[in-house]
Each structure stands twice: as C-alpha cells, then as structure tokens.
Scaffold this motif. Structure first.
Motif, mmCIF file in Angstrom:
data_model
loop_
_atom_site.group_PDB
_atom_site.id
_atom_site.type_symbol
_atom_site.label_atom_id
_atom_site.label_comp_id
_atom_site.label_asym_id
_atom_site.label_seq_id
_atom_site.Cartn_x
_atom_site.Cartn_y
_atom_site.Cartn_z
ATOM 1 N N GLN A 109 0.862 -1.178 0.000
ATOM 2 C CA GLN A 109 0.000 0.000 0.000
ATOM 3 C C GLN A 109 0.898 1.228 0.000
ATOM 4 O O GLN A 109 1.835 1.317 0.789
ATOM 5 N N TYR A 110 0.627 2.196 -0.913
ATOM 6 C CA TYR A 110 1.516 3.341 -1.045
ATOM 7 C C TYR A 110 0.788 4.482 -1.740
ATOM 8 O O TYR A 110 -0.349 4.344 -2.181
ATOM 9 N N PHE A 111 1.480 5.629 -1.821
ATOM 10 C CA PHE A 111 0.937 6.808 -2.478
ATOM 11 C C PHE A 111 1.583 6.973 -3.852
ATOM 12 O O PHE A 111 2.788 6.778 -4.012
ATOM 13 N N ILE A 112 0.767 7.333 -4.853
ATOM 14 C CA ILE A 112 1.273 7.598 -6.190
ATOM 15 C C ILE A 112 1.620 9.080 -6.303
ATOM 16 O O ILE A 112 0.838 9.944 -5.906
ATOM 17 N N GLY A 113 2.765 9.370 -6.884
ATOM 18 C CA GLY A 113 3.163 10.763 -7.080
ATOM 19 C C GLY A 113 3.968 11.296 -5.920
ATOM 20 O O GLY A 113 4.399 10.559 -5.021
ATOM 21 N N GLY A 114 4.153 12.617 -5.932
ATOM 22 C CA GLY A 114 4.957 13.277 -4.921
ATOM 23 C C GLY A 114 4.119 13.860 -3.803
ATOM 24 O O GLY A 114 2.912 13.618 -3.707
ATOM 25 N N PRO A 115 4.750 14.689 -2.940
ATOM 26 C CA PRO A 115 4.043 15.291 -1.813
ATOM 27 C C PRO A 115 2.830 16.104 -2.273
ATOM 28 O O PRO A 115 2.890 16.862 -3.231
ATOM 29 N N GLY A 116 1.715 15.895 -1.581
ATOM 30 C CA GLY A 116 0.505 16.637 -1.899
ATOM 31 C C GLY A 116 -0.432 15.927 -2.847
ATOM 32 O O GLY A 116 -1.595 16.304 -2.973
ATOM 33 N N ASP A 117 0.062 14.902 -3.558
ATOM 34 C CA ASP A 117 -0.817 14.183 -4.483
ATOM 35 C C ASP A 117 -1.850 13.339 -3.724
ATOM 36 O O ASP A 117 -3.023 13.319 -4.070
ATOM 37 N N MET A 118 -1.380 12.627 -2.705
ATOM 38 C CA MET A 118 -2.260 11.899 -1.796
ATOM 39 C C MET A 118 -3.202 10.922 -2.506
ATOM 40 O O MET A 118 -4.375 10.817 -2.201
ATOM 41 N N ILE A 119 -2.693 10.236 -3.521
ATOM 42 C CA ILE A 119 -3.468 9.186 -4.180
ATOM 43 C C ILE A 119 -2.966 7.853 -3.640
ATOM 44 O O ILE A 119 -1.908 7.360 -4.032
ATOM 45 N N GLU A 120 -3.718 7.282 -2.732
ATOM 46 C CA GLU A 120 -3.296 6.066 -2.052
ATOM 47 C C GLU A 120 -3.854 4.845 -2.777
ATOM 48 O O GLU A 120 -5.037 4.805 -3.126
ATOM 49 N N VAL A 121 -3.004 3.879 -2.995
ATOM 50 C CA VAL A 121 -3.398 2.678 -3.722
ATOM 51 C C VAL A 121 -2.951 1.436 -2.966
ATOM 52 O O VAL A 121 -2.079 1.491 -2.095
ATOM 53 N N GLN A 122 -3.594 0.330 -3.308
ATOM 54 C CA GLN A 122 -3.190 -0.975 -2.798
ATOM 55 C C GLN A 122 -2.816 -1.871 -3.971
ATOM 56 O O GLN A 122 -3.406 -1.776 -5.043
ATOM 57 N N GLU A 123 -1.858 -2.730 -3.719
ATOM 58 C CA GLU A 123 -1.386 -3.660 -4.739
ATOM 59 C C GLU A 123 -1.709 -5.085 -4.298
ATOM 60 O O GLU A 123 -1.388 -5.483 -3.178
ATOM 61 N N TRP A 124 -2.371 -5.823 -5.195
ATOM 62 C CA TRP A 124 -2.760 -7.202 -4.921
ATOM 63 C C TRP A 124 -2.257 -8.112 -6.040
ATOM 64 O O TRP A 124 -1.954 -7.639 -7.131
ATOM 65 N N SER A 125 -2.183 -9.393 -5.777
ATOM 66 C CA SER A 125 -1.754 -10.340 -6.802
ATOM 67 C C SER A 125 -2.422 -11.688 -6.576
ATOM 68 O O SER A 125 -3.090 -11.908 -5.561
ATOM 69 N N ASP A 126 -2.225 -12.593 -7.535
ATOM 70 C CA ASP A 126 -2.725 -13.959 -7.377
ATOM 71 C C ASP A 126 -1.627 -14.891 -6.877
ATOM 72 O O ASP A 126 -1.735 -16.117 -6.992
ATOM 73 N N ARG A 127 -0.574 -14.307 -6.317
ATOM 74 C CA ARG A 127 0.540 -15.099 -5.782
ATOM 75 C C ARG A 127 0.060 -15.956 -4.618
ATOM 76 O O ARG A 127 -0.692 -15.526 -3.767
ATOM 77 N N LYS A 128 0.525 -17.186 -4.592
ATOM 78 C CA LYS A 128 0.198 -18.108 -3.513
ATOM 79 C C LYS A 128 1.491 -18.582 -2.860
ATOM 80 O O LYS A 128 2.549 -18.587 -3.494
ATOM 81 N N PRO A 129 1.442 -18.994 -1.593
ATOM 82 C CA PRO A 129 2.675 -19.407 -0.897
ATOM 83 C C PRO A 129 3.451 -20.497 -1.610
ATOM 84 O O PRO A 129 4.669 -20.526 -1.563
ATOM 85 N N ALA A 130 2.762 -21.379 -2.302
ATOM 86 C CA ALA A 130 3.455 -22.481 -2.977
ATOM 87 C C ALA A 130 4.066 -22.060 -4.306
ATOM 88 O O ALA A 130 4.791 -22.825 -4.926
ATOM 89 N N ARG A 131 3.768 -20.825 -4.754
ATOM 90 C CA ARG A 131 4.294 -20.361 -6.027
ATOM 91 C C ARG A 131 5.024 -19.046 -5.811
ATOM 92 O O ARG A 131 4.493 -18.118 -5.219
ATOM 93 N N LYS A 132 6.242 -18.935 -6.293
ATOM 94 C CA LYS A 132 7.052 -17.751 -6.028
ATOM 95 C C LYS A 132 6.648 -16.556 -6.878
ATOM 96 O O LYS A 132 6.840 -15.419 -6.493
ATOM 97 N N THR A 133 6.128 -16.808 -8.073
ATOM 98 C CA THR A 133 5.778 -15.700 -8.961
ATOM 99 C C THR A 133 4.263 -15.632 -9.133
ATOM 100 O O THR A 133 3.537 -16.551 -8.785
ATOM 101 N N GLU A 134 3.797 -14.511 -9.686
ATOM 102 C CA GLU A 134 2.375 -14.306 -9.881
ATOM 103 C C GLU A 134 2.069 -14.129 -11.361
ATOM 104 O O GLU A 134 2.927 -13.727 -12.141
ATOM 105 N N ALA A 135 0.842 -14.447 -11.752
ATOM 106 C CA ALA A 135 0.406 -14.270 -13.133
ATOM 107 C C ALA A 135 -0.360 -12.964 -13.308
ATOM 108 O O ALA A 135 -0.542 -12.507 -14.434
#
Length: 213
Positions: free
Chosen positions: A127-153
C-alpha cells in the motif's frame, strides 16, 4: 561490551525509537475492496511481445459482462486502421469495427470473463501513495501469488478510496505479457448504446481484420 548483553541493548533501542513517533507498520487489510461495476475512462495497454502501446477509451459494464474499447487516434499514420471493439461475454461474441468505414467482423470470444476487480482470494502485496508530496493518491497492490508459487500471473493496483483500477499486469512463463494503465475514470455508463454494434455488423465478416491497408 559483553555480546550476551547486545540483544537486550538493541531491544531497548527499538523501544526508544518506536516511542519517538516514527511511522508504525500498517497491518494489511482483511479483504480486498469492492471495485465499481460500471465506469468509463481511458487506458494504455503495452504489449511486451510487440512493444506497441494502444491508447483507448473504455466503457466497462461488469453487471452485464461487456466492455467497449475505442482506440484513440494519436496523429495520422498512413495505412493504419483504428478499431472499435465490443466484447459481449455473455454471448461469447467480439465485434471488431473499423472506425472510419464501420466495416465489421464478428468473432467468437474465447477468453473467459475477467472483471476489473480484486478477487477475494488475492494476496495483499503493498500500500503506497502515487506521485509526490501533496498528491495523496493512495493505492493498494494485490496479486494472485500463492505461498506455494514464487511468482504471480496477475498484479492489480487499485485506489484505496473508491477501488478504481490503476494498473493491471499479466505474466506468463515468467515474462510480462501486457501492462495496462487506467486514468480519467468516471463512475457509471453515460451512453449504454456504445455496447450495441452498428448496423453494418448484420453482415459482418467472420475473419479478423488486420491493421494495414
């Protein structure tokens, strides 16, 4: 210093630093946010196999499982066709339409419906902010990664406030296939008629059209 005292000293330092008001680690959310079912906006899809960017206007109707993509014309390119695509997943039909002539092709839609949302079984990544100070666009990053698989599709980035898509990336055989960015999104569908093929599609060709002359 006695090395057996070092862990105790380090623990005290951690407690002191934490008490000075430094940012706390935010626990991951319990579940993904719910993305809007209907929206319109713009997108840029980068095809990593061809190196081509495709800019388009997008109308997304998750309720009825349909998407309309209208390629944007950026300058005059001789002998290049710009298409409109209407994806109707409930009938497994894709219409490919030349914007200038309305020439139409009707094709079987073989891909399964893949909504622009975050599946319930997704893995929280960041979870992080896009852009520089004052932009305040907060986003979350999700994936289909599972513990048994190191990479995601699939990796999806969605806004925290309204759960709008920001970026989606697909990977196959450890290589990125497409990266799509979304922007200028508006809630709802302003004109549902964009999902209705033009009359020229009544005599549509069954062959996909090429981009050249």
């Amino acid at each position: 210093m006695n090395r057996f005292l070092l862990p105790t000293v380090m623990y005290c330092l951690v407690v002191v630093v934490a008490s000075l008001g430094h940012p706390k680690v935010v626990a991951p959310p319990a579940q993904p946010c719910l993305a809007p079912l209907q929206w319109e906006g713009r997108s840029v899809e980068y095809d990593h196999s061809t190196g081509r960017n495709t800019r388009a206007m997008v109308s997304y109707d998750g309720q009825n499982q349909r998407i309309r993509v209208l390629e944007e014309k950026k300058g005059h390119v001789p002998c290049k066709k710009f298409f409109e695509y209407i994806y109707l997943y409930k009938t497994a039909t894709l219409f490919q339409i030349v914007q200038s002539t309305k020439q139409c092709a009707k094709l079987p839609l073989t891909q399964a419906w893949d909504p622009y949302d975050i599946p319930d079984n997704s893995t929280y990544e960041d979870q992080y902010f896009i852009g520089g100070p004052g932009d305040m666009i907060e986003v979350q990053e999700w994936s289909d990664r599972k513990p048994a698989r190191k990479t995601e599709a699939w990796v999806g980035v969605y806004t925290v406030k309204d759960c709008y898509p920001v970026q989606e990336t697909y990977t196959r055989n450890y290589s990125v296939t497409t990266s799509t960015r979304f922007f200028d999104l508006q809630l709802g569908i302003s004109d549902p008629a964009v999902f209705t093929p033009p009359s020229t599609c009544q005599s549509a060709s069954p062959e996909r059209m090429s981009r050249g002359c």
